[in-house]
Design a protein around this motif. Structure first.
Motif: not given
Length: 315
Positions: A291-296
């Motif tokens: 989720v974090y990487i997709a958000g970045l």
């Protein structure tokens, strides 16, 4: 002045935007007026045209109204500072004054209590108080956020002095310094807004840090491509790799654009290869990290859509 436009270069992905975009835009402009950023720094029409609320709605399309509004306030503040630092090419006396003000802002970020009545300073205090509230149980995220903002302000100071002293940056300088003026500030917001529970050891893992760097560089390189017309018109050019490579490698403008486009392609390939070798941190952490990487990734793509499709900010 450079009188040409280049096609938008960005990362693959669908265009996304929050359903709250119109409300966030209104909230963001009202906040700029509340802290007198308008009209002290820029007229109201500048904030209306810039549509920083819409930018936040593109970069965090799945966040709550409260959180996207906070992101819009942060972006409003950052771009007000950024445009004020461009005075190095217009008004050198004001530019030197701005470097002193940047030191005050850095002091606030490092925890010094502010007792003055400066507009940028009070607006920053307001933003920091809100971020402290939403990250009170994850202090590392707040510390990371403050560190990134302070690093950005130090780079603004460096770039302003570079313009004032007519120092020419190299390609090596660009890759060392440019990421600090890029997208790092916005990255901790992904975890704050999504309530992610990622340990510090994962955030600081070399592979995760490499992914952050590559996404940051992808955003910076695309920004260089679509902002070239505006930046080439400045009396003293800043961190634009097109202009730096044109001078350093003795290229034509079109060849310099091709060089930066190729660099964007190269770093996208590095990002994909790096993502493929992420360690296994366990099911729960892996899920939050995805989720974090997709958000970045969405931040970088959302910025490009806002800058080129929504506002034509640099055209």
């Amino acid at each position: 002045m450079l009188n040409r436009q280049y096609a938008m270069i960005t990362i693959p992905g669908d265009v996304k935007i929050s359903d709250f975009s119109a409300t966030v835009q209104t909230n963001t402009v009202n906040w700029a007026q509340e802290f007198n950023l308008s009209p002290v720094y820029k007229p109201l029409k500048w904030y209306n045209h810039a549509r920083f609320g819409l930018q936040a709605a593109r970069e965090y399309p799945f966040a709550s109204l409260e959180h996207i509004t906070l992101a819009g306030e942060l972006l409003t503040w950052l771009f007000t500072v950024d445009d004020s630092c461009d005075r190095g090419s217009e008004n050198k006396a004001l530019a030197w004054e701005m470097t002193t003000q940047l030191d005050v802002l850095i002091d606030i970020l490092e925890g010094k209590f502010y007792e003055g009545n400066g507009h940028l300073e009070l607006a920053l205090v307001n933003i920091l108080n809100k971020f402290q509230v939403i990250s009170h149980d994850r202090p590392f995220l707040y510390w990371q956020f403050c560190t990134h903002v302070a690093d950005y302000l130090r780079e603004c100071k460096l770039e302003t002095k570079m313009q004032l002293l007519q120092h020419q940056m190299s390609i090596e300088d660009y890759y060392r310094e440019r990421p600090f003026t890029g997208f790092y500030i916005m990255f901790p917001l992904v975890a704050m807004f999504s309530g992610l529970r990622i340990p510090k050891r994962v955030y600081t893992h070399p592979v995760v840090k490499s992914l952050e760097l590559e996404l940051n560089l992808l955003g910076c390189l695309s920004n260089d491509l679509h902002s070239i017309g505006r930046e080439a018109a400045l009396e003293e050019a800043g961190f634009n790799l097109i202009l730096i490579s044109k001078r350093e490698n003795n290229l034509t403008l079109d060849d310099a654009v091709s060089f930066v486009t190729d660099e964007h392609t190269r770093h996208l390939e590095i990002f994909e290869k790096t993502r493929a070798v992420l360690p296994d941190f366990g099911e729960s952490i892996n899920k939050d990290l995805a989720v974090y990487i997709a958000g970045l990734y969405q931040i970088v793509r959302g910025y490009d859509d806002w800058a080129v499709l929504d506002t034509g900010r640099y055209s």
